[in-house]
Design a protein around this motif. Structure first.
Motif, short mmCIF file in Angstrom:
data_model
loop_
_atom_site.label_atom_id
_atom_site.label_comp_id
_atom_site.label_asym_id
_atom_site.label_seq_id
_atom_site.Cartn_x
_atom_site.Cartn_y
_atom_site.Cartn_z
N SER A 201 0.83 -1.21 0.00
CA SER A 201 0.00 0.00 0.00
C SER A 201 0.86 1.26 0.00
O SER A 201 0.59 2.23 -0.72
CB SER A 201 -0.93 0.01 1.22
OG SER A 201 -1.85 -1.05 1.16
N GLU A 202 1.90 1.26 0.80
CA GLU A 202 2.79 2.42 0.86
C GLU A 202 3.58 2.57 -0.45
O GLU A 202 3.89 3.69 -0.87
CB GLU A 202 3.74 2.30 2.04
CG GLU A 202 3.03 2.49 3.38
CD GLU A 202 3.94 2.34 4.58
OE1 GLU A 202 3.59 2.89 5.65
OE2 GLU A 202 5.00 1.67 4.46
N ALA A 407 -7.53 8.48 -6.00
CA ALA A 407 -6.80 7.23 -5.75
C ALA A 407 -5.88 7.37 -4.54
O ALA A 407 -5.79 6.46 -3.70
CB ALA A 407 -5.99 6.85 -6.99
N LEU A 408 -5.22 8.52 -4.43
CA LEU A 408 -4.32 8.75 -3.31
C LEU A 408 -5.07 8.76 -1.99
O LEU A 408 -4.63 8.16 -1.00
CB LEU A 408 -3.57 10.07 -3.50
CG LEU A 408 -2.56 10.44 -2.41
CD1 LEU A 408 -1.46 9.39 -2.32
CD2 LEU A 408 -1.96 11.83 -2.68
N ALA A 409 -6.22 9.45 -1.98
CA ALA A 409 -7.03 9.50 -0.75
C ALA A 409 -7.47 8.10 -0.33
O ALA A 409 -7.45 7.76 0.87
CB ALA A 409 -8.24 10.41 -0.96
N SER A 410 -7.85 7.26 -1.29
CA SER A 410 -8.31 5.91 -0.98
C SER A 410 -7.19 5.03 -0.44
O SER A 410 -7.38 4.31 0.54
CB SER A 410 -8.92 5.26 -2.23
OG SER A 410 -10.09 5.94 -2.64
N VAL A 415 -3.97 2.50 4.05
CA VAL A 415 -2.78 2.45 4.91
C VAL A 415 -3.16 2.67 6.37
O VAL A 415 -2.70 1.97 7.28
CB VAL A 415 -1.74 3.51 4.46
CG1 VAL A 415 -0.63 3.65 5.50
CG2 VAL A 415 -1.16 3.12 3.10
N SER A 416 -4.06 3.64 6.58
CA SER A 416 -4.52 3.94 7.95
C SER A 416 -5.26 2.74 8.55
O SER A 416 -5.06 2.39 9.72
CB SER A 416 -5.43 5.17 7.93
OG SER A 416 -5.94 5.43 9.21
N ALA A 417 -6.11 2.09 7.73
CA ALA A 417 -6.87 0.93 8.21
C ALA A 417 -5.95 -0.23 8.57
O ALA A 417 -6.17 -0.93 9.57
CB ALA A 417 -7.88 0.50 7.14
N ASP A 430 -10.94 0.05 0.36
CA ASP A 430 -10.02 1.14 0.02
C ASP A 430 -9.13 0.78 -1.16
O ASP A 430 -8.89 1.60 -2.06
CB ASP A 430 -9.15 1.49 1.24
CG ASP A 430 -9.97 2.08 2.39
OD1 ASP A 430 -10.93 2.80 2.10
OD2 ASP A 430 -9.64 1.80 3.55
N VAL A 431 -8.65 -0.46 -1.18
CA VAL A 431 -7.79 -0.90 -2.29
C VAL A 431 -8.58 -0.93 -3.59
O VAL A 431 -8.09 -0.50 -4.65
CB VAL A 431 -7.18 -2.29 -1.98
CG1 VAL A 431 -6.44 -2.84 -3.20
CG2 VAL A 431 -6.23 -2.20 -0.79
N LYS A 432 -9.81 -1.42 -3.53
CA LYS A 432 -10.64 -1.47 -4.73
C LYS A 432 -10.97 -0.07 -5.24
O LYS A 432 -10.98 0.18 -6.45
CB LYS A 432 -11.93 -2.24 -4.46
CG LYS A 432 -12.73 -2.53 -5.73
CD LYS A 432 -13.91 -3.45 -5.46
CE LYS A 432 -14.65 -3.77 -6.76
NZ LYS A 432 -15.81 -4.65 -6.54
N ASN A 433 -11.25 0.86 -4.33
CA ASN A 433 -11.53 2.25 -4.72
C ASN A 433 -10.32 2.87 -5.42
O ASN A 433 -10.46 3.62 -6.39
CB ASN A 433 -11.92 3.08 -3.51
CG ASN A 433 -13.32 2.76 -3.01
OD1 ASN A 433 -14.13 2.17 -3.74
ND2 ASN A 433 -13.61 3.13 -1.77
#
Length: 462
Positions: A201-202, A407-410, A415-417, A430-433
């Motif tokens: 994710s990062e 995409a960045l916001a998602s 990452v936060s989750a 979040d990954v799918k978004n």
């Protein structure tokens, strides 16, 4: 490939007198239509000749038994064409009448008038190019500098699309691992770990951030840097415009207030397209015409991407100088200190005190000193941080930028989750978004109405 059952036609060259005009036909009826209205010098139909060759002959109206024009006709069969459909191009004499008559005849024989950008839209729908590449076609046509053209050509060749697709592939792999982990959480299999998800994710987050860093420079190369020259009367604004243009475009005199209206010109400075506006000097005036010019100056000032604020070093700072300087606090500003060939009377320490972190350059337009430093500063304002003039991968389209921001916001939510060790179902969303937002760039996940809107901005015939 999408099956499209109608045949379209349009004039593919710009209107006006020219050596050649082109009428383009695309679709399954293209060869049948041309066979009805074309006859070679040897009296044959076009279908009797090999494809991919120019054939000389005449376009004629079969109903009236009359010749319309002497032409060269080219036929290429699907799928090896721009639209991946059969294409016929009629090269006739340029001018309004020949192309108009031929197009009317083609439409009468069964073709439909193409909508704006419909040839490129069919190339997209038929899978020859993706949506980002399709948009690059229009960028190529409207490019204002060599650098803007090169960036558009790179996008047409798929530089951005390949990068986005590679990032989406990483996201797809993550989704597959998440699905396995959710569906078989009680089985003895290699589970997706939080460390793996966080690392991936990062990695995706960094890739999107790097693309977004190029957006400002890319937008400027595509649309131009909207620049306004401001200052009180007689500080050298018009002289600067003339110097940058290398021609006497604006009237220059020693009389304050000579420029009463705005003067707009387009420049190419080191590959950067710049729309530069020389404004009327901003000051209090009772002259009705000059007052209108001052109001226009303020209007352009508010809309500018960049403000070039000019000061006269040979005169003390005035209330008008300080007022304009205050206005530039929240604007991207380049301060030029002109007339350095004369004794200094302006308090530059006061200028530095107000214009914190603003670039200041001393110039003398009379002695032609400092112009190269001005061009250096303009280039530095466009290519900042990690973005360099030689970079080939730049985000030039506002639609792409918006998709990247979503995409960045998602992915940041993802990452936060992960860090909070939330259930994988939340991470999956979040990954799918993120995957879907990036897909909007290439057209894989974009809505049909957005596609229609994009191609409406194209020229007819392309």
């Amino acid at each position: 490939m999408v099956y499209i059952d109608d045949t379209i036609a349009a004039i593919a060259t710009a209107p006006g007198e020219a050596g050649i005009g082109i009428v383009r036909i695309s679709g399954e009826k293209a060869i049948n239509i041309i066979d009805e209205i074309f006859q070679s010098k040897q009296g044959k139909k076009l279908s009797q000749y090999p494809v991919r060759r120019m054939t000389y002959g005449y376009i004629f109206n079969p109903d009236k038994k009359e010749k319309i024009d002497e032409v060269l006709v080219h036929y290429t069969k699907a799928p090896y064409t721009y639209t991946k459909e059969d294409i016929v191009e009629i090269n006739c004499h340029g001018g309004f009448i020949p192309v108009k008559k031929i197009l009317e005849l083609v439409l009468k024989k069964g073709a439909r008038a193409a909508d704006p950008g419909e040839f490129t839209k069919r190339a997209f729908l038929n899978g020859r190019i993706d949506l980002a590449q399709a948009e690059a076609v229009m960028d190529l046509i409207s490019a204002k500098t060599d650098k803007g053209f090169d960036v558009a050509l790179d996008q047409l060749e798929g530089f951005l699309s390949k990068k986005v697709s590679a990032t989406r592939k990483k996201l797809l792999d993550m989704l597959a691992h998440i699905e396995v982990s959710i569906d078989f959480s009680e089985e003895d299999i290699d589970e997706v770990t939080l460390e793996y998800l966080l690392h991936k994710s990062e990695e995706v987050e960094k890739e999107i951030e790097n693309l977004l860093k190029t957006a400002e420079a890319g937008k400027i190369l595509r649309e131009g840097l909207n620049t306004v020259i401001v200052g009180k009367p007689n500080v050298g604004k018009s002289s600067l415009l003339n110097a940058l243009l290398r021609e006497a475009r604006a009237i220059v005199t020693e009389v304050p207030g000579t420029t009463r209206d705005v003067i707009e010109e387009h420049l190419n400075i080191r590959g950067i397209p710049i729309k530069i506006i020389d404004t009327a000097g901003i000051r209090e005036t009772e002259d009705i015409v000059e007052k209108i010019g001052v109001e226009k100056s303020k209007e352009f000032f508010n809309k500018a991407d960049l403000v070039i604020f000019m000061l006269d070093i040979s005169t003390p700072l005035t209330r008008e100088d300080l007022q304009i300087l205050e206005l530039t606090k929240d604007k991207k500003t380049l301060i030029l200190i002109n007339k350095t060939d004369l004794p200094q009377k302006a308090d530059l320490d006061k200028v530095k005190e107000i214009a914190v972190n603003k670039k200041m350059i001393k110039i003398s337009l009379v002695e032609e000193k400092g112009l190269e430093a001005v061009e250096d500063a303009l280039e530095d304002l466009v290519y900042t941080g990690e973005v360099k003039a030689k970079d080939r991968l730049l985000v030039t389209n506002v639609r792409h930028k918006n998709s990247l921001e979503r995409a960045l916001a998602s992915i940041q939510d993802g990452v936060s989750a992960i860090k909070k060790k939330m259930p994988l179902d939340f991470v999956e969303v979040d990954v799918k978004n993120t995957w879907e937002a990036l897909g909007e760039i290439t057209g894989d996940t974009v809505a049909e109405d957005i596609i229609d809107h994009i191609f409406k901005n194209f020229c007819i015939g392309k």
